[in-house]
Design an enzyme around this catalytic site. Structure first.
Site, PDB file in Angstrom:
ATOM      1  N   CYS A 134       0.820  -1.217   0.000  1.00 19.04           N
ATOM      2  CA  CYS A 134       0.000   0.000   0.000  1.00 19.04           C
ATOM      3  C   CYS A 134       0.856   1.270   0.000  1.00 19.04           C
ATOM      4  O   CYS A 134       0.588   2.206  -0.753  1.00 19.04           O
ATOM      5  CB  CYS A 134      -0.933   0.007   1.200  1.00 19.04           C
ATOM      6  SG  CYS A 134      -0.135  -0.456   2.738  1.00 19.04           S
ATOM      7  N   HIS A 247      -3.027   6.305   4.646  1.00 18.99           N
ATOM      8  CA  HIS A 247      -1.610   6.606   4.847  1.00 18.99           C
ATOM      9  C   HIS A 247      -1.290   8.010   4.340  1.00 18.99           C
ATOM     10  O   HIS A 247      -1.911   8.494   3.401  1.00 18.99           O
ATOM     11  CB  HIS A 247      -0.736   5.640   4.035  1.00 18.99           C
ATOM     12  CG  HIS A 247      -0.683   4.233   4.551  1.00 18.99           C
ATOM     13  ND1 HIS A 247      -1.111   3.861   5.805  1.00 18.99           N
ATOM     14  CD2 HIS A 247      -0.231   3.104   3.957  1.00 18.99           C
ATOM     15  CE1 HIS A 247      -0.933   2.549   5.955  1.00 18.99           C
ATOM     16  NE2 HIS A 247      -0.396   2.055   4.847  1.00 18.99           N
TER      17      HIS A 247
END
Ligand code: 2RA
Length: 339
Positions: A134, A247
């Protein structure tokens, strides 16, 4: 005709997001099999007005399956991915098990679709395609359009990674700890053996002999494979922060040839899957909350790196939903390219 699907690890955070993304994007399928561990088998799942029973994953689960989306951890992918490929299934694997294997495409559809050229449903052959980590996906969604315009020779990344990257249980524990701390109670620290709420810490993956952790070395190695450039110099520091599911990453880029910030901003504004949030006057830049549950990665803080000569350096700040574009959406965009 529409492919038959299997979702491996369907009860996990990414597995559930696979279903959301399949529905959101109206992905065509003629059948879908919900697969999970023995422990989860028997659970009921309603999906697109139909009721499904979660089946236990076995070696026979892939007979007649055209595309299997895996997100059940590296050991499950290692054990069952090759079995599925042998059955003629195309596996899109969200684990790290095969990402660095030569010949296995490591794909971000907006970045390097050519890496999976020729793999299509219906040509009777199985294959395995790896979904990048990711933090790699989110970083390269912004760094690559710039790299394509003016070759990046060095990239320095600092990540601020959400709880979701450690799984649904970590998200639950962050919420629980937050309540406990606010109520003056001793925080429950089962997942990370330390307080997470109102704190941050070096990423929880193992630390290697070179002092980097596995998450950081994934960014280094996956960038080189995705850019097909074994010389680009990458370093990373990955930190776990008390944010639920998106994130954030600070990215510093050094270019071979000058790239000024206005041109960089223009390139990013025209890049697929990106939204530029870069309003200096109102100090408005990407935030994890604003990108959560959204498809696009947000980029801002676009500015010339004053520590570099001329316009050879650029700093940017990127936010992306870890479960969606960081995992499920990217995998399903890969699946769409198989049709
Ligand atoms: C993390 N990249 O955020 C991992 C998730 N697979 O910890």
């Amino acid at each position: 005709n529409a492919p038959s699907l299997a979702v491996v690890g369907v009860t996990g955070a990414v597995g559930q997001e696979f279903l959301s993304v399949l529905a959101d994007r109206d992905f065509p399928y003629r059948s879908i099999k919900m697969l999970a561990s023995k422990r989860s088998a028997g659970q009921r799942i309603s999906f697109e007005d139909r009721n499904y029973e979660v089946e236990e994953l076995t070696a026979d689960s892939f007979d007649g399956i055209d595309i299997a989306l895996f997100s059940a951890g590296g050991s499950i992918s290692k054990q069952f991915g090759p079995i599925a490929v042998d059955r003629g299934t195309i596996v899109v694997d969200n684990s790290s098990a095969f990402r660095m294997v030569d010949g296995v495409p490591l794909v971000i559809p907006e970045v390097n679709p050519e890496a999976m050229d020729g793999i299509k449903v219906g040509n009777g052959k199985g294959a395995l395609i790896a979904n990048p980590n990711c933090s790699t996906i989110i970083c390269l969604m912004a760094a690559t359009p710039l790299h394509r315009h003016s070759k990046v020779i060095r990239m320095v990344v600092s990540t601020y990674q959400a709880a979701s990257g450690a799984g649904a249980a970590a998200m639950r524990e962050l919420e629980l700890q937050t309540h406990e701390v606010l109520e003056g109670k001793q925080p429950t620290c089962d997942i990370f053996q330390r307080q997470y709420a109102f704190n941050l810490f070096s990423h929880n993956s193992s630390v290697l002999p070179n002092g980097y952790n596995e998450e950081e070395m994934k960014l280094v190695k996956e960038t080189r494979k995705i850019w097909n450039d074994s010389n680009v110099r990458v370093t990373a520091t990955c930190i776990r922060v008390p944010v639920m599911r998106a994130h954030a990453e600070s990215v510093n880029l050094q270019f071979e040839k000058p790239l000024d910030e206005d041109k960089a901003r223009d390139i990013l504004k025209n890049a697929p899957g990106l939204v530029v949030i870069d309003d200096r006057a109102s100090n408005n830049f990407p935030t994890p909350l604003e990108v959560s549950k959204k498809d696009d990665v947000a980029v801002g803080r676009i500015r010339r790196d004053v520590s570099q000569e001329g316009n050879h350096g650029l700093d940017i700040f990127v936010c992306g939903d870890q479960i969606r574009k960081g995992a499920a959406l990217n995998a399903i965009q890969i699946a769409e390219m198989l049709l």
